[in-house]
Design a protein around this motif. Structure first.
Motif, PDB file in Angstrom:
ATOM      1  N   TRP A  89       0.837  -1.209   0.000  1.00 30.33           N
ATOM      2  CA  TRP A  89       0.000   0.000   0.000  1.00 30.33           C
ATOM      3  C   TRP A  89       0.867   1.253   0.000  1.00 30.33           C
ATOM      4  CZ3 TRP A  89      -0.579   3.787   3.828  1.00 30.33           C
ATOM      5  CH2 TRP A  89      -1.649   4.676   3.653  1.00 30.33           C
ATOM      6  N   VAL A  90       1.920   1.276   0.847  1.00 34.06           N
ATOM      7  CA  VAL A  90       2.812   2.428   0.892  1.00 34.06           C
ATOM      8  C   VAL A  90       3.544   2.600  -0.434  1.00 34.06           C
ATOM      9  CG1 VAL A  90       4.847   3.437   2.010  1.00 34.06           C
ATOM     10  CG2 VAL A  90       3.120   2.291   3.397  1.00 34.06           C
ATOM     11  N   GLN A  91       4.018   1.486  -1.006  1.00 35.81           N
ATOM     12  CA  GLN A  91       4.741   1.559  -2.273  1.00 35.81           C
ATOM     13  C   GLN A  91       3.853   2.089  -3.396  1.00 35.81           C
ATOM     14  OE1 GLN A  91       8.393   0.343  -2.737  1.00 35.81           O
ATOM     15  NE2 GLN A  91       7.754   2.109  -3.935  1.00 35.81           N
ATOM     16  N   GLU A  92       2.585   1.703  -3.383  1.00 34.00           N
ATOM     17  CA  GLU A  92       1.658   2.198  -4.398  1.00 34.00           C
ATOM     18  C   GLU A  92       1.400   3.692  -4.216  1.00 34.00           C
ATOM     19  OE1 GLU A  92      -2.916   1.359  -6.004  1.00 34.00           O
ATOM     20  OE2 GLU A  92      -1.993   0.049  -4.498  1.00 34.00           O
ATOM     21  N   PRO A 138       5.276   5.890  -5.246  1.00 32.95           N
ATOM     22  CA  PRO A 138       5.936   5.055  -6.258  1.00 32.95           C
ATOM     23  C   PRO A 138       7.433   5.303  -6.401  1.00 32.95           C
ATOM     24  CG  PRO A 138       4.579   6.753  -7.282  1.00 32.95           C
ATOM     25  CD  PRO A 138       4.249   6.767  -5.832  1.00 32.95           C
ATOM     26  N   GLU A 139       7.923   6.487  -6.018  1.00 30.54           N
ATOM     27  CA  GLU A 139       9.349   6.794  -6.151  1.00 30.54           C
ATOM     28  C   GLU A 139      10.153   6.392  -4.909  1.00 30.54           C
ATOM     29  OE1 GLU A 139      10.579   7.930  -8.883  1.00 30.54           O
ATOM     30  OE2 GLU A 139       8.704   8.399  -9.924  1.00 30.54           O
ATOM     31  N   ALA A 140       9.480   5.834  -3.902  1.00 32.29           N
ATOM     32  CA  ALA A 140      10.131   5.566  -2.620  1.00 32.29           C
ATOM     33  C   ALA A 140      10.888   4.247  -2.622  1.00 32.29           C
ATOM     34  CB  ALA A 140       9.089   5.551  -1.497  1.00 32.29           C
ATOM     35  N   ASN A 141      12.009   4.233  -1.912  1.00 29.02           N
ATOM     36  CA  ASN A 141      12.750   3.014  -1.611  1.00 29.02           C
ATOM     37  C   ASN A 141      12.500   2.719  -0.135  1.00 29.02           C
ATOM     38  OD1 ASN A 141      14.480   0.859  -1.552  1.00 29.02           O
ATOM     39  ND2 ASN A 141      16.334   2.097  -1.409  1.00 29.02           N
ATOM     40  N   VAL A 191       8.439   3.705   8.982  1.00 26.16           N
ATOM     41  CA  VAL A 191       8.676   3.441   7.565  1.00 26.16           C
ATOM     42  C   VAL A 191       9.527   4.583   7.013  1.00 26.16           C
ATOM     43  CG1 VAL A 191       7.620   3.033   5.319  1.00 26.16           C
ATOM     44  CG2 VAL A 191       6.432   2.321   7.415  1.00 26.16           C
ATOM     45  N   ASP A 192      10.741   4.253   6.598  1.00 27.45           N
ATOM     46  CA  ASP A 192      11.615   5.237   5.967  1.00 27.45           C
ATOM     47  C   ASP A 192      11.420   5.126   4.460  1.00 27.45           C
ATOM     48  OD1 ASP A 192      13.540   6.923   5.041  1.00 27.45           O
ATOM     49  OD2 ASP A 192      15.233   5.918   6.007  1.00 27.45           O
ATOM     50  N   ALA A 193      10.651   6.065   3.892  1.00 33.56           N
ATOM     51  CA  ALA A 193      10.376   6.065   2.455  1.00 33.56           C
ATOM     52  C   ALA A 193      11.258   7.058   1.709  1.00 33.56           C
ATOM     53  CB  ALA A 193       8.900   6.372   2.204  1.00 33.56           C
ATOM     54  N   GLY A 194      12.237   7.620   2.421  1.00 37.64           N
ATOM     55  CA  GLY A 194      13.183   8.515   1.776  1.00 37.64           C
ATOM     56  C   GLY A 194      12.685   9.947   1.666  1.00 37.64           C
ATOM     57  N   HIS A 195      13.639  10.872   1.638  1.00 40.35           N
ATOM     58  CA  HIS A 195      13.291  12.293   1.506  1.00 40.35           C
ATOM     59  C   HIS A 195      12.627  12.541   0.148  1.00 40.35           C
ATOM     60  CE1 HIS A 195      14.398  16.390   3.244  1.00 40.35           C
ATOM     61  NE2 HIS A 195      13.640  16.640   2.198  1.00 40.35           N
ATOM     62  N   GLU A 245       8.353  13.240  -1.035  1.00 41.27           N
ATOM     63  CA  GLU A 245       8.047  14.596  -1.484  1.00 41.27           C
ATOM     64  C   GLU A 245       7.835  14.702  -2.995  1.00 41.27           C
ATOM     65  OE1 GLU A 245      11.044  17.231   0.047  1.00 41.27           O
ATOM     66  OE2 GLU A 245      10.106  17.301   2.021  1.00 41.27           O
ATOM     67  N   SER A 246       8.328  13.728  -3.764  1.00 43.63           N
ATOM     68  CA  SER A 246       8.239  13.829  -5.223  1.00 43.63           C
ATOM     69  C   SER A 246       6.803  13.838  -5.718  1.00 43.63           C
ATOM     70  CB  SER A 246       9.009  12.675  -5.867  1.00 43.63           C
ATOM     71  OG  SER A 246       8.457  11.429  -5.478  1.00 43.63           O
ATOM     72  N   ILE A 247       5.879  13.239  -4.965  1.00 41.74           N
ATOM     73  CA  ILE A 247       4.495  13.126  -5.429  1.00 41.74           C
ATOM     74  C   ILE A 247       3.778  14.477  -5.499  1.00 41.74           C
ATOM     75  CG2 ILE A 247       4.221  10.753  -4.633  1.00 41.74           C
ATOM     76  CD1 ILE A 247       2.797  11.849  -2.177  1.00 41.74           C
ATOM     77  N   VAL A 248       4.327  15.526  -4.885  1.00 36.70           N
ATOM     78  CA  VAL A 248       3.657  16.832  -4.919  1.00 36.70           C
ATOM     79  C   VAL A 248       4.059  17.648  -6.138  1.00 36.70           C
ATOM     80  CG1 VAL A 248       3.594  16.865  -2.404  1.00 36.70           C
ATOM     81  CG2 VAL A 248       5.412  18.094  -3.593  1.00 36.70           C
ATOM     82  N   ALA A 249       5.030  17.166  -6.924  1.00 40.75           N
ATOM     83  CA  ALA A 249       5.567  17.965  -8.029  1.00 40.75           C
ATOM     84  C   ALA A 249       4.484  18.354  -9.031  1.00 40.75           C
ATOM     85  CB  ALA A 249       6.693  17.207  -8.725  1.00 40.75           C
ATOM     86  N   SER A 250       3.669  17.388  -9.449  1.00 42.14           N
ATOM     87  CA  SER A 250       2.640  17.691 -10.442  1.00 42.14           C
ATOM     88  C   SER A 250       1.586  18.636  -9.882  1.00 42.14           C
ATOM     89  CB  SER A 250       1.987  16.411 -10.945  1.00 42.14           C
ATOM     90  OG  SER A 250       1.406  15.691  -9.866  1.00 42.14           O
ATOM     91  N   GLY A 251       1.261  18.489  -8.593  1.00 36.53           N
ATOM     92  CA  GLY A 251       0.292  19.388  -7.968  1.00 36.53           C
ATOM     93  C   GLY A 251       0.803  20.819  -7.897  1.00 36.53           C
ATOM     94  N   LEU A 252       2.088  20.970  -7.558  1.00 36.88           N
ATOM     95  CA  LEU A 252       2.684  22.307  -7.527  1.00 36.88           C
ATOM     96  C   LEU A 252       2.746  22.914  -8.922  1.00 36.88           C
ATOM     97  CD1 LEU A 252       5.608  21.754  -4.984  1.00 36.88           C
ATOM     98  CD2 LEU A 252       3.533  23.101  -4.627  1.00 36.88           C
TER      99      LEU A 252
END
Length: 219
Positions: free
Chosen positions: A113-116, A119-122, A179-183, A187-194
């Motif tokens: 669920w978190v990975q979905e 999507p850019e998270a490790n 859960v460490d999903a990385g910096h 945060e990358s998921i907000v790029a399109s919204g911004l």
């Protein structure tokens, strides 16, 4: 009822749990022809000694406490009231959020669920994993400084980024799943919204999200 509410998160004050206050009185009711009263008979006025239970609960555990209270209560219709002790004085901005999933997940399903969602998270895990995960706190970017706050709220998991070795050790000592999903991953998921927001301002410069073909990248 009191124990069920406490087990679900009600009555947590500082270093104490299962805190509550009782008020004794009389309850009165008349059930209609479709009712099945535990005490008394349908169609007749029933007077019964009752106990009002009062307990504090945070917003994260509120719905779970209500459900547990209803499941444990013998009455067909449970009388309860939720009162807010804090009156908002305007819009308040917070770095993080807390919420509750519609259904509890095991660790493997939770990871998917978190990975979905990111999507850019490790994704990496630290701390202690509960059998079921439903209440979640999150803070995008580097939010390891809020691990203690997440533990204090008794959530099942805390999602953030940039969790270092000693942060992971702290989570383990506090019994919290982190859960460490990385910096970048958080945060990358907000790029399109911004991008869409800036485009709505009709700026005189081109605006593109990081994952689009662009001449300029800001890292």
């Amino acid at each position: 009822v009191r124990l069920a509410m406490g087990k679900s998160g009600a009555g947590r004050i500082g270093n104490y749990e299962y805190c509550s206050f009782s008020a004794h009185g009389e309850g009165r009711f008349i059930g209609n022809t479709d009712s099945h009263p535990v005490i008394g008979e349908a169609g007749s006025m029933t007077v019964a000694p009752e106990v009002q239970i009062n307990a504090l609960v945070d917003g994260t555990h509120l719905q779970g406490v209500i459900e547990a209270m209803k499941d444990a209560h013998p009455y067909e219709e449970v009388a309860y009231e939720v009162l807010s002790l804090l009156e908002p004085k305007g819009a308040t901005q917070y770095l993080g959020r807390i919420g509750r999933l519609p259904n509890a997940l095991n660790l493997d399903t939770f990871r998917e669920w978190v990975q979905e969602a990111l999507p850019e998270a490790n994704i990496r895990f630290a701390g202690v994993a509960p059998q079921e995960i439903q209440s979640i706190a999150l803070c995008s970017g580097a939010g390891a400084e809020f691990i203690k706050d997440a533990a204090r709220l008794h959530v099942d998991a805390y999602i953030t980024g940039d969790v270092k070795y000693h942060d992971a050790q702290m989570a383990k000592e506090l019994g919290l799943l982190v859960v460490d999903a990385g910096h970048f991953g958080t945060e990358s998921i907000v790029a399109s919204g911004l991008r869409d927001y800036l485009l709505s301002k009709e700026l005189s410069v081109p605006v593109k999200a990081f994952n689009e073909q662009s001449d300029f990248f800001f890292l």
